[in-house]
Write a protein that holds these residues in place. Structure first.
Motif, PDB file in Angstrom:
ATOM      1  N   SER A   1      -8.649   2.715   2.203  1.00  0.00           N
ATOM      2  CA  SER A   1      -7.547   1.770   2.011  1.00  0.00           C
ATOM      3  C   SER A   1      -7.647   0.560   2.939  1.00  0.00           C
ATOM      4  CB  SER A   1      -6.188   2.451   2.174  1.00  0.00           C
ATOM      5  OG  SER A   1      -5.185   1.523   1.833  1.00  0.00           O
TER       6      SER A   1
ATOM      7  N   TYR B   1      -8.061   6.932   5.358  1.00  0.00           N
ATOM      8  CA  TYR B   1      -7.221   5.727   5.297  1.00  0.00           C
ATOM      9  C   TYR B   1      -8.055   4.496   5.656  1.00  0.00           C
ATOM     10  CZ  TYR B   1      -3.760   2.185   6.304  1.00  0.00           C
ATOM     11  OH  TYR B   1      -3.066   1.002   6.316  1.00  0.00           O
TER      12      TYR B   1
ATOM     13  N   ASP C   1       0.874  -1.174   0.000  1.00  0.00           N
ATOM     14  CA  ASP C   1       0.000   0.000   0.000  1.00  0.00           C
ATOM     15  C   ASP C   1       0.912   1.226   0.000  1.00  0.00           C
ATOM     16  OD1 ASP C   1      -2.331   1.542   0.133  1.00  0.00           O
ATOM     17  OD2 ASP C   1      -2.340   1.520   2.329  1.00  0.00           O
TER      18      ASP C   1
ATOM     19  N   THR D   1       1.922  -0.394   4.572  1.00  0.00           N
ATOM     20  CA  THR D   1       1.479   0.942   4.168  1.00  0.00           C
ATOM     21  C   THR D   1       2.638   1.890   4.379  1.00  0.00           C
ATOM     22  OG1 THR D   1      -0.868   0.603   4.701  1.00  0.00           O
ATOM     23  CG2 THR D   1      -0.081   2.871   4.653  1.00  0.00           C
TER      24      THR D   1
ATOM     25  N   GLY E   1      -1.122   4.655   0.746  1.00  0.00           N
ATOM     26  CA  GLY E   1      -2.101   4.819   1.828  1.00  0.00           C
ATOM     27  C   GLY E   1      -1.760   6.011   2.719  1.00  0.00           C
TER      28      GLY E   1
END
Ligand code: CP3
Length: 355
Positions: A223, A219, A208, A249, A211
């Protein structure tokens, strides 16, 4: 299939005792290696390299021939899914990835289908099968995908971005359109990763990368929620062994507890968080992967060793740490410095695992 000779990486992800801290490097196959550049030239361009199972296998194995790495990672890209959705991926030299047909409106999103992992993405599964065969059980093979949010940023922006204005406009002006896109991506990623496991991947990682450009609320909504849905849908056992899942992330340090609560086995850390703080916050809920600044590989081997020592001391004694860089290795790093990094991790970590 040959039995696995070195399962240190898999054991660390499950927080089981190991003799030393395993290590691999994000983007360990790539342009910092002259042999990679030679194979890529042979393939023509980057996507032709990804589509050729024998050559993708060759570049996957190149870093393992140089260094005693504890895991191999499938040579492919996160943008294979959007490409299979019909967006037309291409690479502009020095500019990074681009799409011929970016997603601009609700109608574009509605037209998108879920790619068949053994159809349009069959070349990725062929690469996984070839690599598993050629690895001969030396180390485990990591399969991967991008997170729905990260893939959506490339699909809507049409390529790499700095400000993410197009996707943020969609997020705030037309949130239902973005949610439909993210839903389709979550389903696509789930079936893609499960197919990689069926083809031989022994561990999974979700990148990610973007993110961290979201507000905390966004977030969660745009995500993390989708990564959690993917984790729920993944095959977690293969050949009688757990298939651990790592979520990474970039710039996600402030959300560690929430990431750890998704049911993943490990959380990847970039270098902006202190690993001792991270461990205090997640306790023994998940393993941690990371987190040396990739730019430290420009320093002398002595300085690299000091940094490795400091990160090992930060994590402290006991299992549950997979050493890595906090992001991908830079393309102008000396391969010898990567070698010094890996050797330091192996040598200095033993005392943290004794008894
Ligand atoms: O060795 C490995 O780690 C496996 C291979 C791998 C690649 N991309 C090969 C690649 C992996 C795991 C990825 C993931 C990926 N791709 C991410 C997530 C990880 C991260 O870095 O945050 C992202 C965001 C992408 C998208 C992507 N692909 C970009 C932005 C670029 C261009 C950047 C660059 O370095 O030029 C790529 C191309 C790409 N993917 C290359 C490689 C080795 C360079 C292509 C080349 O040979 O010119």
């Amino acid at each position: 299939m040959k039995p696995l000779k070195n399962d240190t990486y898999l054991r660390a992800l499950m927080r089981q005792p190991t003799d030393y801290t395993p290590v691999w490097m994000m983007r360990q196959a790539g342009r910092y290696l002259p042999e990679y550049k030679a194979t890529r030239a042979q393939a023509g361009d980057f996507m032709s390299l990804c589509r050729n199972a024998e050559l993708a296998c060759e570049v996957t194995l190149q870093p393992l021939r140089r260094f005693p790495l504890d895991a191999a990672i499938l040579f492919s890209d996160i943008l294979t899914i959007p490409d299979a959705m019909g967006l037309g991926l291409y690479f502009e030299t020095g500019e990074g990835p681009r799409f011929e047909r970016p997603v601009t409106c609700a109608a574009d999103v509605q037209r998108i289908g879920i790619p068949d992992p053994e159809g349009e993405l069959g070349y990725v599964m062929n690469a996984v099968r070839t690599i598993r065969r050629e690895l001969q059980g030396e180390v485990p093979l990591i399969g991967f995908s991008g997170s729905p949010w990260t893939l959506a940023t490339y699909m809507v922006e049409g390529g790499s971005s700095k400000a993410f204005t197009k996707i943020k406009k969609m997020m705030y002006a037309e949130p239902q359109t973005l949610h439909l896109l993210l839903d389709k991506l979550a389903d696509s990623v789930t079936s893609y990763l499960n197919a990689q496991v069926a083809a031989g991947a022994q561990s999974l990682m979700i990148f990610d990368t973007w993110g961290g450009v979201l507000t905390p609320r966004d977030y969660n909504e745009f995500s993390l929620q989708y990564m959690a849905k993917i984790v729920d849908g993944l095959t977690r056992e293969s050949d009688g062994r757990r298939v651990p899942v790592t979520l990474f992330t970039k710039n996600g340090g402030q959300w560690l507890e929430a990431i750890a609560a998704t049911g993943c086995d490990a959380v990847g850390l970039d270098w902006t968080i202190n690993i001792a703080d991270a461990k205090r916050r997640v306790g023994d809920k998940v393993a941690l992967q990371g987190n040396m600044d990739p730019s430290m590989l420009y320093a002398s081997p002595e300085r690299i060793e000091q940094e490795v020592a400091s990160i090992l001391e930060g994590f402290g004694h006991g299992p549950g740490h997979v050493f890595n860089l906090g992001h991908g290795i830079h393309l102008d790093v000396e391969p010898e410095h990567a070698g010094a990094f890996i050797e330091s991790v192996h040598r200095l970590s033993r005392s943290y695992h004794a008894g």
